[in-house]
Design a protein around this motif. Structure first.
Motif, mmCIF file in Angstrom:
data_model
loop_
_atom_site.group_PDB
_atom_site.id
_atom_site.type_symbol
_atom_site.label_atom_id
_atom_site.label_comp_id
_atom_site.label_asym_id
_atom_site.label_seq_id
_atom_site.Cartn_x
_atom_site.Cartn_y
_atom_site.Cartn_z
ATOM 1 N N GLN A 467 12.501 24.676 -0.201
ATOM 2 C CA GLN A 467 11.611 26.079 -0.506
ATOM 3 C C GLN A 467 11.450 25.861 -1.986
ATOM 4 O OE1 GLN A 467 9.681 27.709 1.013
ATOM 5 N NE2 GLN A 467 9.201 29.171 -0.104
ATOM 6 N N TYR A 470 9.056 23.446 -3.138
ATOM 7 C CA TYR A 470 7.657 23.769 -2.717
ATOM 8 C C TYR A 470 6.848 24.854 -3.636
ATOM 9 C CZ TYR A 470 4.070 25.630 0.356
ATOM 10 O OH TYR A 470 2.987 26.178 1.112
ATOM 11 N N TYR A 763 19.080 26.896 12.433
ATOM 12 C CA TYR A 763 17.564 27.219 12.475
ATOM 13 C C TYR A 763 17.331 28.642 12.631
ATOM 14 C CZ TYR A 763 12.796 26.837 14.098
ATOM 15 O OH TYR A 763 11.356 27.126 14.328
ATOM 16 N N HIS A 767 15.112 30.457 9.595
ATOM 17 C CA HIS A 767 13.979 31.084 9.754
ATOM 18 C C HIS A 767 13.890 32.762 9.345
ATOM 19 C CE1 HIS A 767 10.358 32.156 12.255
ATOM 20 N NE2 HIS A 767 11.039 33.068 12.865
ATOM 21 N N ASP A 775 4.250 32.535 1.767
ATOM 22 C CA ASP A 775 3.998 31.340 1.941
ATOM 23 C C ASP A 775 5.016 30.552 1.852
ATOM 24 O OD1 ASP A 775 2.680 28.851 1.959
ATOM 25 O OD2 ASP A 775 1.417 29.135 0.114
ATOM 26 N N ARG A 776 5.330 29.561 2.579
ATOM 27 C CA ARG A 776 6.672 29.038 2.763
ATOM 28 C C ARG A 776 6.379 27.486 3.275
ATOM 29 N NH1 ARG A 776 6.811 33.522 6.248
ATOM 30 N NH2 ARG A 776 6.531 33.185 8.241
ATOM 31 N N THR A 777 7.514 26.525 2.994
ATOM 32 C CA THR A 777 7.606 25.298 3.594
ATOM 33 C C THR A 777 8.122 25.417 5.090
ATOM 34 O OG1 THR A 777 8.594 23.261 3.345
ATOM 35 C CG2 THR A 777 10.098 24.958 2.861
ATOM 36 N N THR A 778 7.776 24.360 5.661
ATOM 37 C CA THR A 778 8.238 24.017 7.068
ATOM 38 C C THR A 778 9.740 23.545 7.400
ATOM 39 O OG1 THR A 778 7.653 21.786 7.071
ATOM 40 C CG2 THR A 778 6.001 23.435 7.701
ATOM 41 N N ILE A 779 10.148 24.160 8.400
ATOM 42 C CA ILE A 779 11.690 23.933 8.662
ATOM 43 C C ILE A 779 11.770 22.592 9.263
ATOM 44 C CG2 ILE A 779 13.756 24.589 9.603
ATOM 45 C CD1 ILE A 779 12.832 27.551 9.453
ATOM 46 N N SER A 780 11.748 21.512 8.554
ATOM 47 C CA SER A 780 11.475 20.049 8.959
ATOM 48 C C SER A 780 12.603 19.449 9.915
ATOM 49 C CB SER A 780 11.045 19.303 8.024
ATOM 50 O OG SER A 780 10.115 19.526 7.341
#
Length: 818
Positions: A467, A470, A763, A767, A775-780
């Motif tokens: 994050q 990002y 997870y 979250h 605005d955030r990155t994805t939890i890949s």
């Protein structure tokens, strides 16, 4: 008897040096973390206690809602200071505090030449009511008269010695202290500095009546201006006994509604007063602290306690696992002791004494490590946190920690070891018990718990780092590299700014210059309600504003979607807006918004351009409606300078800054050169996340280290227990790979189980944390895969240190004797 227990314990430590070392290292890591975190938490939770007199003291704060946007202000309007004394019941005492922002201080002593102190902090304007509410020890002067008249000042002892070194307190009375060249005050009192941790760190107290009569403060000390709130104007109150805070809050808001009646212009906004407990001031981040002083986060502090608990738990789990795994090696000792008459309680006491010694050694190591850790993390450990081990509270904490850890680590192993039956042991049936110990569900559960904690830290560290990356690399809608901002003094005249502009405009390293207010993305917010009427409907929006000349958008590379930039001819009558505001006005096509007229508090401005959206703050906040207008006199103090690219290994920027500083000293000789790089300012938005990432990285490293030490210890024990089995298998043709797989499989499956259990938990936690960002990155998926694979690889490497050694050993040595 106790002496004998300790002798036996020390003899056992010498015999099992490796296992004892693992236990001490694991516990010392957990205890060190717990001790450092205790010092931080204890430091923050002891703020503003005032010997228990803080219970009924509150700060009146202001909360406002403007077109649906909620804002917070730690200050109040000036007229409330006097109104609470006559119009509000239930208030026993009140004390106004107006804070000055880093003024220039000049000391004019009769005996010496004037001495200047630039940017002094913690200077307040108040009166005797402050010293009536917060009790100070007076060293000179009187609390009743020292701040009764204009142009009087009271100093703390430390500040008085700084201003007038070598003087006695009585001699300091009557000396002159000048603030910002125009506020000439006379010292009328000296008080002792407050002891303990406090946000009330003021050391200069100027009489409140000075602010009411001096021209420097006339814009802020308006006795009738109920509609203006300044965060620097603070009002503290002490409620009378048995007074309801809710009742006082209701009276305050009824009073304000009478003084500021609703009108068509302010109908869409609401302003309310609230009471904030003195004990909450240090933790409530909605409302600013004095002079922007640090506020702590209770969530962060509780998170630190959780991390400390986890690391302590890991150390205790190691101890339990290794001690119970070693049970067979002490089985005959226990059987003989029971045969000779030892009771189970005596054996439990013996084993608990051994655990106590291990914990005591770990505590001693931790005490030595703590100052090193504090120094290592000095960048984000609050200033003032010290390892004062003679403090009664810290001594009590260490004693309690030693006892609790000893009990947690030692009680279960003591029960297991003392529970052996002497008949079975002396019949050489300890192996049965050992097998049960090796396959015990408790040991497996504890091992899984260790790796659940370790993998959770790994996953959290990867996500926080992702994050931050990002946020720092995302296209924010403007250029942020190679831009320098220079802030001129508030008191500087327009003529001085022009002189400074002319001097630096000739610097060859500067490619473009703009003058205005804050940068496109900054911590400060300036907003106003703006109305748009299209003949059918009326749209009112809380519009954020940035101030800049025609070069402002060029310096920052802000893109236009329609229309044009501002020009000098547009002064006072034009504006450019962002796409978000255009959509809020109902325009799907940005070009359709060009040419419309907006009502800025009865002043008309025409939209001449629509620019692409950019982030006005960090990624935690969404993009909001915004306009750029030309800077007025009070918001054009910042120079925005675009620098030319440096050559490889060049020093062009350093040369440019040096030239600017020289020009600055010629124009502003009494003020410090204040500049910053814009990209560094953006990075500061994420200081808390960067600190969190650093903390998680250390917690991850320590938890993995502790877990792997325990894993290595268990592997050593398992291989020693199965030495003859390994020898037989090798004689029968088993390969090294087969034997390593055999020895590692059980422990590897425990790590895989830990991964399965921790993934949904991690997870969910990730979250929830990511919800702080608009605005955030994805939890890949690869975050979890990388964590699991990394933990598995580390575990295999750890196990291989022992399993490979056992697999390649000569079977003759293990089989030649019983």
């Amino acid at each position: 008897m106790i002496k004998n227990y300790f002798k036996i314990a020390l003899r056992g430590f010498r015999k099992h040096k490796f296992f004892t070392g693992i236990n001490i290292i694991g516990l010392s890591i957990g205890i060190s973390a717990a001790l450092v975190i205790y010092l931080i938490v204890q430091f923050d939770f002891t703020f503003n206690k005032f010997n228990g007199r803080d219970k009924d003291i509150y700060r009146i704060v202001t909360q406002y809602s403007f077109s649906g946007e909620v804002g917070y202000n730690g200050g109040v309007c000036t007229p409330l200071v006097e109104a609470v004394k006559t119009d509000i019941s239930g208030i026993e005492k009140s004390a106004p505090i107006y804070t000055l922002w880093e003024p220039r201080v000049e000391i004019k002593s009769n005996a010496n030449a004037p001495v200047v102190f630039k940017k002094e902090k913690n200077i307040a304007i108040t009166d005797g009511r402050y010293f009536d509410m917060f009790e100070y020890n007076w060293l000179a002067g009187s609390p009743k008269t020292s701040l009764a008249q204009p142009f009087q000042v009271v100093l703390t002892a430390s500040q008085a010695k700084k201003y007038f070194p070598g003087m006695q307190y009585a001699q300091m009375l009557g000396q002159q202290v000048v603030y910002e060249d125009s506020v000439k005050t006379t010292v009328t009192g000296i008080v002792e500095d407050l002891k303990g941790n406090t946000d009330f760190a003021f050391h200069d107290f100027i009489s409140y009546s000075t602010g009411q009569v001096n021209s420097l403060f006339k814009d802020y000390f308006q006795p009738t201006e109920w509609g203006s709130t300044n965060s620097a104007s603070v009002l503290m109150v002490k409620l009378a006994a048995n007074t309801s805070p809710a009742n006082v809050t209701k009276q305050l808001n009824v009073l304000r509604s009478k003084r500021v009646p609703k009108t068509p212009e302010n109908r869409s906004s609401t302003t309310e007063f609230h009471l904030q407990k003195l004990s909450d001031m240090h933790f409530d981040q909605n409302y600013s602290n004095f002079d922007g002083a640090r506020t702590a986060s209770k969530t962060t502090l509780y998170g630190l306690l959780v991390i400390a608990g986890f690391l302590l738990l890991l150390g205790c789990i190691n101890f339990i696992n290794l001690t119970t795994a070693q049970a067979s090696q002490r089985a005959k000792e226990i059987g003989i002791r029971k045969t000779m008459g030892s009771r189970r309680g005596q054996l439990i006491l013996q084993f608990m004494s051994e655990t106590f010694l291990v914990t005591l050694f770990a505590v001693i190591i931790s005490v030595g490590l703590t100052p090193v850790i504090l120094k290592l993390f000095a960048d984000f450990i609050p200033e003032g946190v010290k390892a004062d081990f003679i403090h009664p509270g810290i001594i009590l904490f260490l004693v309690m920690l030693t006892l609790v850890v000893s009990t947690l680590s030692g009680f279960y192993p003591a029960l297991v070891l003392s529970g052996y039956k002497p008949v079975s042991v002396l019949k050489n049936q300890a192996g049965t018990n050992t097998a049960k110990t090796r396959n015990a569900w408790l040991r497996k559960s504890l091992t899984v718990t260790q790796f659940v904690i370790a993998q959770f830290f790994i996953m959290a560290t990867i996500l926080v780092s992702k994050q931050i990356y990002y946020a720092l690399h995302k296209d924010l809608g403007f250029k942020k590299d190679a831009i320098l901002t220079v802030h001129t003094p508030w008191k500087g005249t327009a003529d001085k700014k022009d002189v400074f502009r002319n001097k630096i405009s000739a610097i060859p390293q500067i490619s473009m210059m703009a003058v205005g207010g804050e940068a496109p993305s900054s911590g400060g917010i300036h907003s106003t309600e703006v109305t748009y009427k299209d003949g059918k409907k009326e749209v009112k929006v809380d519009l954020q504003q940035k101030f800049g000349d025609e070069n402002y958008v060029k310096v920052y590379g802000i893109k236009f979607l329609a229309g044009r930039n501002l020009t000098e001819a547009d002064t006072g009558k034009a504006t450019i807006i962002n796409a978000t505001y255009a959509r809020a006005l109902g325009f799907k096509n940005p070009a359709d918004a060009v040419g419309i007229t907006l009502d800025y508090n009865s002043k008309q401005r025409q939209v001449v351009g629509v620019m692409a959206d950019f982030y006005q703050k960090s990624l935690r906040s969404p993009i909001k409606p915004l306009a750029i207008i030309e800077p007025a006199r009070y918001n054009n103090r910042t120079f925005h300078l675009a620098l030319k690219p440096q050559t490889a290994g060049g020093h062009e920027w350093k040369t440019a800054i040096s030239t600017m500083e020289k020009a600055w000293k010629e124009v502003y000789p009494d003020d410090e050169f204040d500049y910053s790089f814009f990209d560094e300012d953006i990075a500061k938005f994420y200081t808390e996340e960067q600190h969190t990432s650093t903390l998680l990285s250390w917690a991850t490293g320590l938890s993995v280290l502790i877990s792997c030490l325990g894993l290595l210890g268990l592997a050593m024990y398992t291989t020693s227990l199965r030495t003859k089995e390994i020898g037989v298998r090798k004689v029968l043709g088993a390969t090294v790979t087969q034997i390593v797989t055999l020895l590692s499989t059980e422990l590897i499956w425990l790590i895989v189980l830990a991964f399965v259990l921790v993934t949904p938990l991690a997870y969910y936690a990730m979250h929830k944390w990511m919800e702080n960002f608009a605005d955030r990155t994805t939890i890949s998926w690869w975050i979890f895969a990388l964590s699991g694979a990394g933990m598995l690889f580390i575990a295999l490497c750890t196990l291989s240190l022992q399993t490979v050694k056992a697999a390649v050993s000569n079977p003759v040595k293990s089989l030649r004797s019983e």
